[in-house]
Design a protein around this motif. Structure first.
Motif, short mmCIF file in Angstrom:
data_model
loop_
_atom_site.label_atom_id
_atom_site.label_comp_id
_atom_site.label_asym_id
_atom_site.label_seq_id
_atom_site.Cartn_x
_atom_site.Cartn_y
_atom_site.Cartn_z
N THR A 89 0.85 -1.18 0.00
CA THR A 89 0.00 0.00 0.00
C THR A 89 0.89 1.24 0.00
O THR A 89 1.79 1.36 0.84
CB THR A 89 -0.91 0.02 1.23
N VAL A 90 0.66 2.14 -0.94
CA VAL A 90 1.46 3.36 -1.06
C VAL A 90 0.82 4.46 -0.22
O VAL A 90 -0.34 4.84 -0.42
CB VAL A 90 1.56 3.80 -2.53
N ILE A 91 1.59 4.98 0.74
CA ILE A 91 1.15 6.07 1.61
C ILE A 91 1.83 7.36 1.16
O ILE A 91 3.03 7.38 0.90
CB ILE A 91 1.53 5.82 3.08
N SER A 92 1.06 8.44 1.07
CA SER A 92 1.67 9.74 0.78
C SER A 92 0.76 10.84 1.31
O SER A 92 -0.26 10.56 1.94
CB SER A 92 1.96 9.89 -0.71
N GLY A 93 1.13 12.09 1.01
CA GLY A 93 0.45 13.21 1.64
C GLY A 93 -0.57 13.93 0.79
O GLY A 93 -1.09 14.97 1.21
N GLY A 94 -0.85 13.41 -0.41
CA GLY A 94 -1.89 14.02 -1.24
C GLY A 94 -1.51 15.36 -1.84
O GLY A 94 -2.36 16.02 -2.45
N ALA A 95 -0.26 15.80 -1.69
CA ALA A 95 0.16 17.11 -2.19
C ALA A 95 0.49 17.02 -3.67
O ALA A 95 0.57 15.95 -4.27
CB ALA A 95 1.37 17.61 -1.41
N ARG A 96 0.71 18.18 -4.28
CA ARG A 96 1.15 18.21 -5.67
C ARG A 96 2.54 17.60 -5.78
O ARG A 96 3.24 17.41 -4.80
CB ARG A 96 1.16 19.65 -6.19
#
Length: 413
Positions: free
Chosen positions: A152-159
């Motif tokens: 599962t790829v987790i990230s911050g939703g930013a550009r």
């Protein structure tokens, strides 16, 4: 099932000014239950909770009664937005995040987090919002490969890097979780609205610890970064300048959470990668050039998570100091306990492989690999969901129980 009252009581504590994640946990440890904290006087708060003095105790005690109506309003808005609330101390709360020093007492979740199954092996991909073409390209490459392998790829939703990683995971028909620095009644950045809708619709979850109408203020994002790290087995920094928030995530991952940190090489004269290159140069991150490097490096933490010993490995704190659960008792459930099991549709071979370190579905996969097979062939034979099958195959690869040979997998003796 967790008590709705328990979740609501935790929510009320988060809505009281002055009670952050650490003081909330200390207060619950000191009083035994969230309900008892809600009934506490200023004098008892000061006396029983380390870090709460006269002024803060008076402020908290005065605010707690008013959180009753605030909680009702918050729950009504959450219901209208299709957002669920997950409280620490409940079975739905991600165990990796619960192991960290200051886990959010409440997670607002749009979509779903399946930490016991589809989201058991998460990895974070972070980097600069103003990344170069190379950074966006590599985020896409790593996100697609890792999600396609069942992580599962987790990230911050930013550009920038974040968006590329989320989109790649969806394109791979994998799972991804976006952790936002605002309440879920807002969308930031606004141009990612369609992306967040796609994630919530079936590709994972959009998550925040903040009350629903909290705006995307700058001070929210450093705290958001600790959740990205806390949800993950490891953190990949794709491309980051010296002032990038991705470096905060990497520092928290390494120093506070004991997680693996990876970084990509880049042009040595690129200011866009000064921070990530410094991580490599100073030994703060493992240099990686291929997604398989991350799969191999995560073998040990994944094995500990699978066996329920991840918290012991990093000497992380208990869920609460007294092991509080939603029912007010103690829990001996480990990550292994909640992760075991297999869909009832899966056949049971006459002579199954028995390995206490594997889930039943992983044992079935090994049994089926008495001859090399493709994922499609395994899916038909075992009647396993494709995402579940990819996740199990990835875990077996990490444990070196199976190996790829072209498009086929074979059992390693």
């Amino acid at each position: 099932m967790p008590s709705e009252t328990f979740v609501r009581d935790i929510l009320r504590l988060t809505l009281a000014p002055g009670l952050g994640p650490i003081l909330t946990r200390r207060a619950i440890d000191a009083f035994g239950t969230p309900e008892a904290v809600l009934c506490a006087s200023a004098a008892t708060l000061k006396f029983k909770v380390r870090g709460i003095g006269d002024v803060l105790a008076a402020q908290i005690a005065a605010a707690l009664p008013g959180t009753d109506k605030l909680a009702d309003a918050e729950l009504a808005i959450a219901a209208s937005l299709g957002v669920q609330l997950i409280a620490i101390g409940t079975p739905e709360y991600p165990p990796l995040l619960a192991q960290t020093p200051d886990p959010p007492p409440i997670l607002y979740v749009r979509g779903s987090i399946d930490h016991a199954n589809l989201d058991r092996f998460p990895v974070a991909i972070v980097g600069s919002r103003s990344c170069t073409h190379y950074g966006r390209e590599q985020s896409d490459r790593f996100g697609f490969h890792l999600a396609g392998s069942g992580l599962t790829v987790i990230s911050g939703g930013a550009r920038g890097v974040d968006t590329a990683a989320h989109k790649a995971a969806l394109r791979a028909r994998g799972r991804t979780i976006a952790v936002l620095g605002c309440g879920l009644a807002n969308c930031y950045p606004p141009d990612n609205k369609d992306l967040f809708d796609q994630i919530a619709a079936g590709g994972g979850a959009v998550v925040s610890e903040l009350p629903l109408h909290t705006p995307p203020n700058a001070e929210n994002f450093p705290a958001r970064n600790r959740i990205i790290s806390g949800l993950s087995l490891g953190v990949l920094v794709v491309e980051a300048g010296q002032r990038s928030g991705a470096l905060i995530t990497a520092r928290v991952a390494a120093e506070d959470h004991g997680r693996e940190v990876f970084a990509l090489p880049a042009r040595v004269d690129s200011s866009a990668a000064d921070g990530s290159l410094d991580l490599i140069k100073k030994g703060g991150a493992l240099l990686v050039t291929h997604p398989d490097d991350i799969l191999q490096a995560l073998e040990s933490p994944a094995r500990h998570l699978h066996g329920g010993t991840h918290a012991d490995r990093y000497a992380a704190p208990a869920l609460f100091d007294e092991g509080l659960t939603a029912e007010g008792g103690t829990s001996g459930t480990s990550a292994h306990d909640v992760g075991a099991g297999t869909p009832s549709a899966s056949p049971r071979p006459a002579n199954p492989i028995r390995d206490s370190g594997l889930t039943e579905s992983q044992q079935l996969i090994l049994q089926a690999l008495d001859k090399p097979q493709t994922l499609d062939q395994l899916s038909v034979e075992l009647k396993l969901d494709a995402a579940k099958l990819r996740s199990d195959i990835t875990m077996l690869e990490i444990r070196r129980r199976v190996a790829r040979s072209g498009s086929r997998f074979e059992r390693v003796s």
